[in-house]
Design an enzyme around this catalytic site. Structure first.
Site, PDB file in Angstrom:
ATOM      1  N   GLU A  36       0.856  -1.180   0.000  1.00 24.87           N
ATOM      2  CA  GLU A  36       0.000   0.000   0.000  1.00 24.87           C
ATOM      3  C   GLU A  36       0.902   1.243   0.000  1.00 24.87           C
ATOM      4  O   GLU A  36       1.182   1.846   1.036  1.00 24.87           O
ATOM      5  CB  GLU A  36      -0.939   0.010   1.207  1.00 24.87           C
ATOM      6  CG  GLU A  36      -1.977   1.110   1.114  1.00 24.87           C
ATOM      7  CD  GLU A  36      -3.007   1.054   2.224  1.00 24.87           C
ATOM      8  OE1 GLU A  36      -3.861   1.950   2.264  1.00 24.87           O
ATOM      9  OE2 GLU A  36      -2.962   0.120   3.050  1.00 24.87           O
ATOM     10  N   LYS A 166      -3.103 -13.944  18.922  1.00 25.47           N
ATOM     11  CA  LYS A 166      -3.514 -13.749  17.526  1.00 25.47           C
ATOM     12  C   LYS A 166      -5.023 -13.849  17.322  1.00 25.47           C
ATOM     13  O   LYS A 166      -5.491 -14.302  16.272  1.00 25.47           O
ATOM     14  CB  LYS A 166      -2.781 -14.740  16.623  1.00 25.47           C
ATOM     15  CG  LYS A 166      -1.277 -14.591  16.687  1.00 25.47           C
ATOM     16  CD  LYS A 166      -0.531 -15.736  16.060  1.00 25.47           C
ATOM     17  CE  LYS A 166       0.966 -15.570  16.308  1.00 25.47           C
ATOM     18  NZ  LYS A 166       1.747 -16.745  15.914  1.00 25.47           N
ATOM     19  N   ASP A 242       6.362 -11.529  14.118  1.00 26.42           N
ATOM     20  CA  ASP A 242       5.285 -12.449  13.740  1.00 26.42           C
ATOM     21  C   ASP A 242       4.093 -11.599  13.317  1.00 26.42           C
ATOM     22  O   ASP A 242       3.385 -11.031  14.151  1.00 26.42           O
ATOM     23  CB  ASP A 242       4.921 -13.340  14.928  1.00 26.42           C
ATOM     24  CG  ASP A 242       3.955 -14.457  14.552  1.00 26.42           C
ATOM     25  OD1 ASP A 242       3.222 -14.306  13.559  1.00 26.42           O
ATOM     26  OD2 ASP A 242       3.923 -15.480  15.265  1.00 26.42           O
ATOM     27  N   HIS A 339      -4.919   8.888  -2.774  1.00 19.90           N
ATOM     28  CA  HIS A 339      -4.692   7.528  -3.269  1.00 19.90           C
ATOM     29  C   HIS A 339      -4.513   7.511  -4.781  1.00 19.90           C
ATOM     30  O   HIS A 339      -3.660   6.796  -5.311  1.00 19.90           O
ATOM     31  CB  HIS A 339      -5.854   6.618  -2.856  1.00 19.90           C
ATOM     32  CG  HIS A 339      -5.646   5.971  -1.529  1.00 19.90           C
ATOM     33  ND1 HIS A 339      -5.096   4.718  -1.397  1.00 19.90           N
ATOM     34  CD2 HIS A 339      -5.884   6.408  -0.263  1.00 19.90           C
ATOM     35  CE1 HIS A 339      -5.021   4.402  -0.110  1.00 19.90           C
ATOM     36  NE2 HIS A 339      -5.487   5.411   0.596  1.00 19.90           N
TER      37      HIS A 339
END
Length: 346
Positions: A36, A166, A242, A339
């Site tokens: 991005e 997570k 991670d 963008h």
């Protein structure tokens, strides 16, 4: 075993970011790995603000890594009796954890009883490692010791999900998991208007309506932010973390106030799970080593200091990106125009 194929993710350095606090007093450029591409100039705009306003204050409030286990008893009373005995001998279990690693240290233990099941949540200091494997090794030793002393209990699982790893939850924000860091900055009105093209009032209103009310009606869990996850993922990938830990890491709160005609802007991140040693580092990933060295996180410091520095840098980076995006969203059409200009090239 086949060698993993490594496909580099586009990475750029952003900044420098001026950061002050209890873990770092420095100006650092930060690597962000992302597809991005508008994230780089957007976060860079926040970095520029940090240099104009005396720096982002990043305070490491707490640090710990957790692993929960589940044990089974015949009934709740038996589980309760065993729990009382375990809590009464915590020094014994603290010693057992210390024997599993040079850096592991038991900080606290929490419990829940559900039916005949006993859940124990161990919280440990883990030095400069994020500590996933370190606390699992410690938990293995604790299970063996508990079952030896309490044969009325049986093994359930090395991970009972009371950790919780997570997955979105409330418990990590309440009890802590990883580094709890608060990043803050105060921006004078003139800089808000000239550099962010907004005002303190617009930022306060947007944060209330979008991050707090909007997130509430969406059912967000301990979260009131626009896009913490974007900066976290880019930072985690660039520094060998991670990446799945952005799930709990992106649970955080933006708080704003108007102070003496200036904007006070803060990002609270209670679940930053980062480390400077361990899995993802020192495994032939030269680019990760280079990034950590450039960030000043490979210096000879007391155990844990490099990881705290990294966490503070991470939190400041999140603030830079969050500040810039929210400023853009106070103006109609600015987000999409940016963008198109930066990512789609018109």
């Amino acid at each position: 075993m086949p060698t993993p194929h490594q496909t580099p993710i586009p990475t750029q350095w952003v900044g420098p970011i001026h950061i002050i606090g209890n873990a770092i007093n420095d100006e650092v450029r930060v690597p962000l790995a992302t597809y991005e591409t508008p994230l780089w100039p957007s976060t860079g705009r926040g970095a520029k603000i940090s240099r104009l306003c005396g720096g982002i204050r990043a305070t490491v409030v707490d640090e710990r890594m957790t692993r929960s286990i589940v044990l089974e008893a015949a009934n709740a009373q038996e589980a309760y009796d065993a729990l009382q005995a375990i809590q009464g001998n915590q020094a014994l279990y603290t010693e057992a954890v210390a024997e599993t690693s040079r850096f592991a240290r038991l900080l606290d233990m929490h419990s829940q009883i559900v039916g005949n099941l006993l859940f124990l949540r161990f919280e440990c200091a883990t030095g400069d490692a994020s500590g996933h494997n370190m606390v699992t090794k410690a938990a293995d030793a604790l299970i063996a010791l508990i079952l030896e002393r309490h044969p009325e209990l049986g093994y359930g699982s090395i991970s009972g999900n009371y950790c919780i790893d997570k997955k979105a939850s409330a418990v990590n924000g309440i009890l802590g998991r990883g580094k709890n860091v608060v990043a803050e900055i105060t921006i004078p009105r003139e800089i808000c208007e000239k550099r962010l093209r907004t005002t303190p009032e617009k930022m306060l209103t947007l944060n209330t309506r979008k991050n707090h009310i909007g997130s509430n009606i969406a059912g967000s869990l301990r979260s009131a932010n626009a896009h913490f996850a974007n900066m976290l993922l880019a930072f985690y990938l660039a520094t060998g973390q991670d990446a799945a830990n952005i799930i709990e890491g992106s649970q955080g709160i933006v708080h704003t106030e108007i102070r003496d005609d200036a904007l006070y802007f803060s990002c609270t991140l209670p679940n930053l799970i980062v480390g400077t040693v361990g899995n993802g580092k020192g495994q032939g990933l030269e680019i990760v080593e280079d990034h950590l060295t450039e960030l000043g996180c490979r210096e000879a410091r007391e155990p844990g200091a490099n990881a705290r520095r990294l966490a503070a840098i991470c939190a400041a980076t999140v603030l830079c990106g969050e500040l810039s995006l929210l400023a853009a969203q106070t103006n109609p059409g600015e987000l999409m125009r940016s963008h198109i200009a930066m990512e789609r090239h018109g």
